[in-house]
Design a protein around this motif. Sequence first.
Motif, PDB file in Angstrom:
ATOM      1  N   ARG A  36      47.491  38.224  40.993  1.00 44.08           N
ATOM      2  CA  ARG A  36      47.424  39.569  41.565  1.00 44.08           C
ATOM      3  C   ARG A  36      48.630  39.734  42.471  1.00 44.08           C
ATOM      4  NH1 ARG A  36      45.213  41.917  46.256  1.00 44.08           N
ATOM      5  NH2 ARG A  36      44.854  44.142  45.910  1.00 44.08           N
ATOM      6  N   LEU A  71      50.635  41.767  45.531  1.00 43.32           N
ATOM      7  CA  LEU A  71      50.390  42.557  46.728  1.00 43.32           C
ATOM      8  C   LEU A  71      51.631  43.373  47.076  1.00 43.32           C
ATOM      9  CD1 LEU A  71      48.719  39.823  48.974  1.00 43.32           C
ATOM     10  CD2 LEU A  71      47.586  41.503  47.521  1.00 43.32           C
ATOM     11  N   GLU A 106      49.804  37.023  45.230  1.00 43.38           N
ATOM     12  CA  GLU A 106      48.724  36.847  46.203  1.00 43.38           C
ATOM     13  C   GLU A 106      48.543  35.388  46.619  1.00 43.38           C
ATOM     14  OE1 GLU A 106      44.305  38.642  46.857  1.00 43.38           O
ATOM     15  OE2 GLU A 106      44.749  37.856  44.856  1.00 43.38           O
ATOM     16  N   GLU A 128      50.294  45.667  52.053  1.00 46.18           N
ATOM     17  CA  GLU A 128      49.158  44.736  52.047  1.00 46.18           C
ATOM     18  C   GLU A 128      49.519  43.417  52.726  1.00 46.18           C
ATOM     19  OE1 GLU A 128      46.770  45.998  48.002  1.00 46.18           O
ATOM     20  OE2 GLU A 128      48.670  44.923  47.791  1.00 46.18           O
ATOM     21  N   HIS A 173      48.808  33.961  50.476  1.00 44.63           N
ATOM     22  CA  HIS A 173      47.712  33.271  51.152  1.00 44.63           C
ATOM     23  C   HIS A 173      48.097  31.849  51.554  1.00 44.63           C
ATOM     24  CE1 HIS A 173      44.709  36.371  51.135  1.00 44.63           C
ATOM     25  NE2 HIS A 173      45.006  36.647  49.870  1.00 44.63           N
TER      26      HIS A 173
END
Length: 72
Positions: free
Chosen positions: A13, A15, A55, A19, A59
Amino acid sequence: MLIISDLSATGDRMLTSKEVAVLFRVDPKTAARWGTTGRLAAIRTPGGRTLRFPEAEVHAALQIFSDLEGVA
């Protein structure tokens, strides 16, 4: 930084700068700068104007940042 015509080819995914900025509590321009300078992994969209951040990479960087913050 990569330019990929099919963002789904990354398998992760993606971002937006906004975001990413919310997660790190910084301005979206700061997040975009991190992408262009290589501080965060980023991919340019086919038009070449906007960045997307994987993503999982975001993270992972956030975890490292949180760990460093706990040391101080």
